[in-house]
Design an enzyme around this catalytic site. Structure first.
Site, PDB file in Angstrom:
ATOM      1  N   GLU A  82       0.835  -1.201   0.000  1.00 47.36           N
ATOM      2  CA  GLU A  82       0.000   0.000   0.000  1.00 47.36           C
ATOM      3  C   GLU A  82       0.871   1.253   0.000  1.00 47.36           C
ATOM      4  OE1 GLU A  82      -3.961   1.759   2.239  1.00 47.36           O
ATOM      5  OE2 GLU A  82      -2.799   0.184   3.208  1.00 47.36           O
ATOM      6  N   ARG A 102       2.707  -3.037  10.386  1.00 46.22           N
ATOM      7  CA  ARG A 102       1.894  -3.875   9.492  1.00 46.22           C
ATOM      8  C   ARG A 102       2.827  -4.861   8.797  1.00 46.22           C
ATOM      9  NH1 ARG A 102      -1.404   0.735   9.420  1.00 46.22           N
ATOM     10  NH2 ARG A 102      -0.079   1.889   7.968  1.00 46.22           N
TER      11      ARG A 102
END
Length: 757
Positions: A107, A320
């Site tokens: 992302e 993450r």
């Protein structure tokens, strides 16, 4: 050779010291991250935040052109992001080198790509820097080793985005047209919801099974359980009837027991691995009571930068991740710390290495760990707030524990044998606490008395107890994340948002930390199972995640992946439009609409349950709560107050949050006021100068600006008159468990306040 590559033919330090006129622009996602990195760099560097995604598919259109089996996304810069893009463009024109420094996952790679496109630059010609932690040394190392945008990762993220748009934009309207408005479906979301619904089905279909347990006490203090009867080893559910249980009890009461066997086994408890996203969310949920969303919000702060004893810095690595790798330097610093603080016994001979069991663990290169082992929780308590400290301590202790020695314990089993029955007593004793030294050990040792083989023992008490098997437990947020990870549904960055989406769509409710599917969840899943089985099939979702991994590795075409999915999916959509029967029903209640005087009032189903509305909707938008009709709509109380917007009388009405003043001319005039004037803070709004008023929300009381929605300033803590001595901004008062502090809302400067005895 690119311009920025030529620059790096020089020594890094010489660039900093000698090229004083060189301007460098570093683009990150968040303002907090930008502030922290700015602290490490000189005035030759300007760090600016894109504030997340600045270029995306349009909100009001499908945004994907499908032509000759090719998928062409139409990306736009939203109105909210235009000023940010304008500012970055301006700075980019002045900069000699522009660095893309977005997060290290897919992302982040995609955000960097879209930032470059938005400011009119070719993404692959800009230097891309990545770092797993936001510390001075990590930023310096990243600047010394720039790379280019990884287009494979961008394509993988783009495929995920387009798949989700196709499913959401094509399937959600179908659900809305066939069931009710406000429903949605998603590739990961719907697969996760099916898991929750399937568990509820198991619970509803569950039939308890009767079984009996038999406990005996020997030598007055030794607890034991039935092990075998008539030479048959008994499992938990083998004693199914009271008759058999009574027979075992009677037989044992008449019998003489001896010690037939003593077993002593030494075992080790293995150290736990460091945290990755899923295990951090699970541990924070079970040990701290944090929801996954809250855990990630706090972890983001700790990663992007907080105050420490050596200035503002990131105190944990990127949060993450599904990797368990650890940097060699981090392991060495942990081993040095363990030896100096706990001694050589707690340090294993070799550093411990962990491997992730997660499929395609590629979201990041390291597990979650503290960036500086010397920033201990004891030091951190003077700089972090209560929630930040709890999560930091959890991460810090787990990282240290993963490099400590295994714990050692001794298991002892003693078997007591009679003519027909054999009972087994179990003991456990900790011999060396190892990693439990830092994680803590809550179990008490069960030390059995010393006995000899063939020694006769007394049976002092025996008891049979009736039990029934219990249905499987509903998922908690933590256990659902564990299940999603186990089945390969989603990735670290999607776990918490998936649960939040299910809540927002009213598909699930969370009661006493357990997830309960709503009635509409069953309706939606039943429809999807029948007509769109692939969407809720965990294997499809898992295989798609594997394909995304292959795209990121450059081994799969993103266009082919979309093509393989799109055609059969759209065929099902068209088939569904024709064949799926509408489940929408309206029930007339025998009343005329009070607003349009023409339509009939009917009961409809909505996102939040049943309600009453006009049959002429959408021409007439009259609606009211069903409860008001069933209970008889109470007449509002009249007051002497006049509406300051239209001059009509104000009346007192009831809501779920209590009584309030409303205009009697509703719905023509929708003016409302609190029944009692809200408490006003002694200081004005720091953003616009308006009054700060105490208000009530779903999560309790807070102070908000009177000029809302033009000014959106809010704070959960009472503002105080003292201004921050560091930056001059508004300070608030916080009552913590161990102390009271006044804290600045902008720079987080804290002043401890002594409590008055």
């Amino acid at each position: 050779m690119l311009k920025w590559q030529k620059i790096y033919h020089y020594d890094y330090e010489n660039i900093i010291l000698n090229r004083q006129n060189m301007k460098n622009l570093i683009i990150v996602e968040s303002p907090a991250k930008a502030r922290t990195i700015s602290n490490f760099l000189g005035r030759n560097y300007k760090v600016i935040a894109s504030k997340g995604h600045i270029r995306d598919l349009p909100k009001t259109q499908f945004g994907i052109k499908v032509e000759d089996d090719k998928f062409i996304p139409k990306y736009v810069v939203s109105k909210d992001n235009r000023e940010t893009v304008k500012e970055i463009k301006k700075l980019a024109k002045e900069a000699e080198v522009i660095y893309l420094a977005t997060d290290e996952d897919r992302e982040g790679e995609a955000i960097g790509y879209h930032v470059a496109k938005a400011i009119g630059k070719e993404p692959t010609k800009l230097p891309r820097i990545v770092f797993h932690e936001i510390t001075k040394s990590a930023i310096k190392k990243a600047l010394e080793n720039p790379r280019v945008i990884d287009m494979n990762s961008v394509d993988a993220q783009q495929t995920r985005r387009l798949l989700d748009r196709i499913v959401g934009y094509k399937l959600s309207p179908l659900l809305a047209s066939k069931i009710q408005r406000g429903l949605s479906a998603g590739r990961v979301q719907s697969a996760a919801l099916k898991i929750v619904v399937d568990r509820e089905r198991e619970i509803k279909a569950f039939k308890p099974i009767e079984y009996w347990s038999i406990n005996a006490i020997f030598q007055k203090v030794i607890n034991s359980n039935i092990y075998s009867f008539d030479n048959k080893k008994l499992s938990k559910l083998d004693i199914k009837t009271k008759e058999l249980a009574d027979e075992i009890v009677r037989s044992s009461q008449r019998d003489i027991f001896k010690v037939s066997k003593i077993e002593t086994v030494k075992k080790s408890a293995k150290t736990p691995p460091p945290f990755m996203t899923s295990t951090l969310q699970q541990a924070a949920s079970t040990q701290l009571g944090f929801a996954p969303k809250r855990t990630m919000q706090i972890a983001q702060k700790l990663y992007e930068g907080v105050k420490t004893d050596s200035g503002v810095s990131g105190v944990i690595t990127y949060m993450r991740t599904d990797s368990l790798n650890l940097a060699k330097e981090a392991i060495e610093s942990a081993r040095d710390f363990i030896e100096s603080k706990f001694g050589k016994d707690y340090l294993p001979s070799k550093a411990k290495v962990y491997t992730s069991k997660s499929k395609g663990a590629q979201e990041a290169h390291e597990a979650i760990r503290p960036t500086n082992i010397d920033f201990t929780p004891e030091i951190a308590k003077d700089f972090l707030d209560a929630s930040e400290l709890k999560l930091y301590r959890l991460i810090y202790n787990r990282f240290l524990a993963c490099q400590m020695s295994d714990a050692k314990y001794e298991l002892q089993n003693i078997f007591f044998s009679g003519q027909r029955a054999v009972f087994k007593a179990q003991g456990k004793q900790m011999l060396f606490d190892g990693f439990y030294k830092i994680l803590g050990y809550n179990e008490k040792d069960t030390i059995l008395p010393k006995l000899q083989t063939n020694q006769e023992v007394s049976l002092d008490k025996i008891e049979a107890k009736q039990n029934f098997t219990e249905p499987p437990a509903r998922y908690s947020e933590a256990s659902l994340i564990k299940e999603l990870e186990k089945r390969g549904i989603g990735r670290p960055s999607t776990y918490a948002p998936t649960i939040s989406t299910l809540q927002a769509r009213n598909y699930i409710e969370i009661e006493k930390k357990r997830i309960i599917p709503t009635k509409i969840a069953f309706t939606v899943i039943e429809l999807l199972e029948k007509h769109f089985d692939t969407i809720v099939d965990e294997n499809f979702t898992s295989i798609m995640e594997e394909k995304l991994d292959l795209i990121a590795e450059g081994k799969e075409s993103w266009q082919n992946t979309l093509k393989e999915f799109y055609k059969p999916f759209m065929e099902k959509i068209e088939k569904g439009k024709k064949e799926i029967k509408s489940q929408k029903t309206v029930t007339p209640i025998g009343e005329k609409c009070p607003e349009c005087k023409d339509g009939e009032l009917v009961i409809r189903k909505g996102r939040y349950g049943e309600f009453i509305s006009c049959s002429n909707f959408p021409t007439c938008k009259y609606s009211r709560n069903l409860k008001e009709s069933s209970e008889g709509k109470a007449s509002p109380e009249e007051t002497n107050e006049v509406c300051d917007k239209c001059g009509s009388a104000m009346v007192i009405k009831n809501s779920r949050r209590g009584k309030f003043l409303a205009c009697s001319a509703y719905p023509k005039c929708k003016n409302t006021k609190p029944l009692t004037p809200p408490k006003e803070a002694k200081v004005p709004c720091p953003e616009c100068g308006g009054k700060l008023l105490e208000r009530s929300g779903r999560r309790g009381k807070f102070f908000g600006c009177e000029n809302y929605p033009k000014c959106k300033f809010i704070t959960n803590y009472p503002p105080i008159e003292t201004k921050c001595p560091e930056c001059g901004y508004l300070m608030v008062h916080k009552e913590l468990k161990t102390k009271s502090v006044d804290e600045c809302l902008k720079c987080k400067h804290k002043i401890e306040v002594k409590k008055v005895e």
